[in-house]
Design an enzyme around this catalytic site. Structure first.
Site, PDB file in Angstrom:
ATOM      1  N   GLY A  78       0.996  -1.101   0.005  1.00 47.63           N
ATOM      2  CA  GLY A  78      -0.067   0.231   0.165  1.00 47.63           C
ATOM      3  C   GLY A  78       0.938   1.277   0.203  1.00 47.63           C
ATOM      4  N   ARG A 142       1.144  -5.728  -5.107  1.00 46.27           N
ATOM      5  CA  ARG A 142       1.087  -6.612  -3.882  1.00 46.27           C
ATOM      6  C   ARG A 142       1.605  -7.889  -4.185  1.00 46.27           C
ATOM      7  NH1 ARG A 142      -0.595  -4.269   0.710  1.00 46.27           N
ATOM      8  NH2 ARG A 142      -2.123  -2.699   0.695  1.00 46.27           N
ATOM      9  N   ASP A 173       5.354  -7.919   5.730  1.00 44.89           N
ATOM     10  CA  ASP A 173       5.397  -9.039   4.958  1.00 44.89           C
ATOM     11  C   ASP A 173       6.421  -8.803   3.776  1.00 44.89           C
ATOM     12  OD1 ASP A 173       3.526 -10.704   5.996  1.00 44.89           O
ATOM     13  OD2 ASP A 173       1.808  -9.554   5.159  1.00 44.89           O
ATOM     14  N   LYS A 199       8.073   0.716   5.735  1.00 46.40           N
ATOM     15  CA  LYS A 199       6.966   1.360   5.061  1.00 46.40           C
ATOM     16  C   LYS A 199       5.706   0.797   5.731  1.00 46.40           C
ATOM     17  CE  LYS A 199       4.393  -0.085   2.539  1.00 46.40           C
ATOM     18  NZ  LYS A 199       3.442  -0.873   1.668  1.00 46.40           N
ATOM     19  N   THR A 200       4.882   1.560   5.921  1.00 46.87           N
ATOM     20  CA  THR A 200       3.292   1.428   6.026  1.00 46.87           C
ATOM     21  C   THR A 200       2.579   2.362   7.003  1.00 46.87           C
ATOM     22  OG1 THR A 200       1.592  -0.153   6.703  1.00 46.87           O
ATOM     23  CG2 THR A 200       3.485  -0.492   7.762  1.00 46.87           C
ATOM     24  N   ASP A 202       0.266   1.934   8.460  1.00 42.39           N
ATOM     25  CA  ASP A 202      -0.525   1.080   9.736  1.00 42.39           C
ATOM     26  C   ASP A 202       0.298   1.275  10.933  1.00 42.39           C
ATOM     27  OD1 ASP A 202      -1.943   0.258   7.595  1.00 42.39           O
ATOM     28  OD2 ASP A 202      -1.468  -1.807   7.531  1.00 42.39           O
ATOM     29  N   GLY A 426      -5.648   9.547   3.117  1.00 42.71           N
ATOM     30  CA  GLY A 426      -4.280   9.951   3.772  1.00 42.71           C
ATOM     31  C   GLY A 426      -2.892   9.106   3.341  1.00 42.71           C
TER      32      GLY A 426
END
Ligand code: FBP
Length: 551
Positions: A78, A142, A173, A199-200, A202, A426
C-alpha cells in the site's frame, strides 16, 4: 505536468538530515544478534543472514572512493507518504558515493522485477517527485516475492542491468520476503544484495530498533485533521453521531494516535477487545451506553473511531474468519466450488453449510452485506481484506437496534448517525516534514548499507523524537525481527507485527482519559499539516512516538 503553487514551493524543501550523514561516514558494527523468538529455527532457515550485527553510521572515517554500482528499487504494498523521498534519498546517496552509480525502478511493485519491467531513474525524473506523496514514480503492487522461480527471474534482470543491490520498500510481509530473497541470493552466490525499508501507514512495523514505519505520521495527521473537522461539525449541529472507520489493517495504532490527537467520545482498540475477550454484543452495549449517557446530558451527537481490523479481534469473529480463510484459501476445492456459485444467496448458503456450528450461527446472524464482505478475495498473503468490511455500518446498525430495544424500558435515546471510512485519503498525502526527513534519511542509509556490502538488512533511523540533526542512522538485520507464525496453514518465518501494546504509555494515556472524553465533549481540532512555520508545529512527531519515548 502542471503543478499547484504548493507543489512548486514544496519541491524546494530540502529534507533535514542527521549530522552523521552530512560528510564522510564511518560504519560501526555491534555484536551478534538473535531473532526475537524461535532462534534455532530462524537460524536454520537463514544460515547466511542470521546473527549479523546491528550497524550504526557515524560521522567521520575516510573519504573512500567507491566503485560504480547499479541499484534497483521496488515499492511494495500500500502507498504511504514519503516513498518518493526514500527514492530521492537513495538516489542522492548513490550519486554522492559515485556519480556514475545508476538507479533503476521496477514498475508496479515486485512483479516488475519478475516481469523485467523497469525504468532508469534519472535526475530529471527524481526531481519531479521530491517531497511529494504517492508511489506513482514507479508504481506499487502486492505481488508476493516468495518462489525461487521469481527470484531467478530477478537474477536474470539484475545481471542484465549489472544491478548489485535491490532496495525493497515495504511493510512487514514485504520486508520478510526481502530477507528471504537476500538469503536466497547469498546462498546462490549471486552477488546481489537486498536491503529493506520500513513502510506502512499502519504503524505496525516497529520495534526497539525501528521506531516508526514511514507514512504513519502523515496519514494520522491527515485523518486527525478530518476527524477534527467532523467533530466541529458535530458540535455545531448537535445532530449526528459520526462513526469513523480508520485504516490500519490489524493493528489499532492509527485509531489510537488519532484519538490522542482529537479526543473522541469513543475509540475502540482492537488489541484490548481481544485481551478482554469482548463479544460484538458487549462492544455494541458499551457504545450504546455512551450514546445514552450523552443524550441524557443533551449531547445528542458524538464521534466514534473504529479500527479497520476490529472484526478480526473479536474472538468469535476471529474463529469465523479463520474458518473462512481455510475454506476460501487458494487451491482448496471448497474455494473453487464457492467461486463457481452463481448468486450471493447460493454463496451464503454454501458458507453456512460448511462452517462449524458456532461460526455458522454467527455468520447467519450477520447482516447480509457484512457476511458477503467477509468472503471477498483474500490478499496475496491470505489475509481477509479488512478495508472492504464495513464495520462502522455494522456497529451503527447494532447500536440502533440496542437503543430501540431500550424503549420498552421507557428509555428513549435520539440517535442519528453518519458513517465514514478514512484510509485512502491519507495514504498519498504530501508527506509531513517528519516523513519527508525520515524517508530521505532512510533512502540515504540504504545507499550506505549497499556501499558497505550489506544484505538482509532494513534501513533504520533512530532517536526520531530529537531534532533530525541528532537522528541515528544505521541498519538492522531483518532476521533479528523475525519469529515463526502460522500462515496459510504452514509455520513460516515472518517479521513480528507490532500491535498496540496495552502496557505501553500511548495506550495507558488514552485509557486514563477516555471515560472523561466519552461523556464530556472534549474535542480537539488538530488542523491541517503545516509545512512552513515554527518547528513545534511543523516538525512534531506523532503523539504515539513521543509517548513511547517517555517509557
Ligand atoms: P501496507 O501494509 O502494504 O502498507 O498497506 C496498508 C493498507 O493501507 C492497510 O491499512 C489497508 O488495510 C490496506 O493497505 C488496503 O489495501 P489496498 O490498497 O490493497 O486496498
Amino acid at each position: 505536468m502542471s503543478k499547484s503553487i504548493f507543489q512548486i514551493e514544496r519541491a524546494k524543501y530540502f529534507p533535514k538530515m542527521p549530522k552523521a550523514l552530512a560528510g564522510t561516514v564511518k560504519i560501526v558494527e555491534g555484536g551478534k544478534t538473535e531473532s526475537v523468538a524461535d532462534q534455532q529455527e530462524i537460524g536454520r532457515l537463514f544460515p547466511c543472514t542470521y546473527g549479523m550485527p546491528i550497524i550504526t553510521f557515524e560521522a567521520g572515517g575516510e573519504n573512500i572512493k567507491y566503485p560504480g554500482l547499479n541499484v534497483g528499487v521496488i515499492l511494495s504494498g500500500g502507498q504511504a507518504p514519503g516513498g518518493h523521498n526514500v527514492i530521492s534519498g537513495l538516489f542522492d546517496g548513490l550519486k554522492k558515493l559515485n556519480p556514475a552509480n545508476k538507479l533503476f525502478g521496477f514498475l508496479g511493485g515486485p512483479i516488475g522485477l519478475v516481469d523485467h519491467k523497469y525504468i532508469e531513474l534519472t535526475s530529471e525524473i527524481v526531481e519531479e517527485y521530491r517531497n511529494t506523496g504517492g508511489f506513482d514514480i514507479i508504481g506499487s503492487g502486492r505481488t508476493k516475492l516468495e518462489k525461487p522461480a521469481q527470484f531467478d527471474k530477478g537474477v536474470e534482470i539484475c545481471k542484465r542491468l549489472a544491478i548489485k543491490a535491490l532496495v525493497v520498500i515495504g511493510g512487514d510481509d514485504s520486508n520478510t520476503n526481502a530477507c528471504v530473497l537476500a538469503e536466497y541470493y547469498s546462498q546462490k552466490e549471486t552477488g546481489i544484495q537486498v536491503i529493506g525499508c520500513p513502510k506502512t501507514i499502519d504503524g505496525d512495523l516497529k520495534n526497539e530498533m525501528i521506531e516508526a514505519s514511514f507514512g504513519f505520521d502523515t496519514a494520522c495527521k491527515v485523518y486527525s485533521e478530518l476527524i477534527g473537522n467532523i467533530m466541529r461539525d458535530a458540535n455545531s449541529a448537535k445532530k449526528y453521531w459520526h462513526f469513523i472507520k480508520l485504516m490500519g489493517r490489524s493493528a489499532s495504532h492509527i485509531g489510537l494516535e488519532c484519538a490522542l490527537q482529537s479526543q473522541p467520545n469513543v475509540c475502540i482498540i482492537s488489541e484490548e477487545v481481544e485481551e478482554k475477550k469482548q463479544t460484538l454484543e458487549q462492544i455494541v452495549h458499551e457504545i450504546a451506553d455512551i450514546v445514552a449517557r450523552r443524550s441524557q446530558n443533551g449531547e445528542t451527537f458524538g464521534v466514534a473511531l473504529i479500527p479497520e481490523g476490529l472484526i478480526e479481534f473479536i474472538p468469535e469473529m476471529k474463529i469465523l474468519i479463520a474458518e473462512l480463510n481455510d475454506m476460501l484459501a487458494e487451491g482448496q476445492e471448497s474455494a473453487e466450488t464457492f467461486q463457481n456459485l452463481a448468486t450471493n444467496a447460493e454463496k451464503r448458503d454454501f458458507v453456512i453449510d460448511n462452517l462449524t456450528f458456532d461460526s455458522s450461527t454467527l455468520y447467519a446472524s450477520l447482516p447480509s452485506g457484512i457476511a458477503r464482505q467477509l468472503t471477498l478475495d483474500r490478499d496475496p498473503h491470505g489475509n481477509v481484506q479488512v478495508s472492504r468490511i464495513e464495520t462502522e455500518k455494522l456497529l451503527i446498525e447494532m447500536v440502533e437496534k440496542r437503543l430501540a430495544g431500550l424503549i420498552k424500558s421507557g428509555i428513549r435515546v435520539k440517535f442519528s448517525s453518519q458513517n465514514h471510512f478514512f484510509g485512502y485519503e491519507g495514504r498519498c498525502a504530501s508527506p509531513s516534514n517528519f516523513d519527508s526527513d525520515y524517508c530521505y534519511s532512510l533512502g540515504f542509509v540504504a545507499s550506505l548499507l549497499i556501499a558497505n556490502g550489506k544484505t538482509g538488512y532494513i534501513a533504520s533511523v533512530r532517536n526520531t523524537t530529537a531534532p533530525a540533526i541528532e537522528w541515528i542512522p544505521g541498519g538492522v538485520p531483518i532476521t533479528m525481527m523475525m519469529n515463526m507464525e502460522l500462515r496459510n496453514g504452514e509455520m513460516k518465518p515472518v517479521i513480528q507485527k507490532a500491535l498496540v501494546d496495552l502496557n505501553g504509555t500511548p495506550f495507558k494515556t488514552f485509557a486514563e482519559k477516555r471515560e472523561e472524553w466519552a461523556i464530556k465533549t472534549s474535542f480537539v481540532y488538530p488542523g491541517p499539516i503545516q509545512y512552513w512555520g515554527p518547528a513545534t508545529v511543523c516538525d512534531a512527531p506523532t503523539k504515539t512516538l513521543q509517548l513511547e519515548k517517555l517509557k
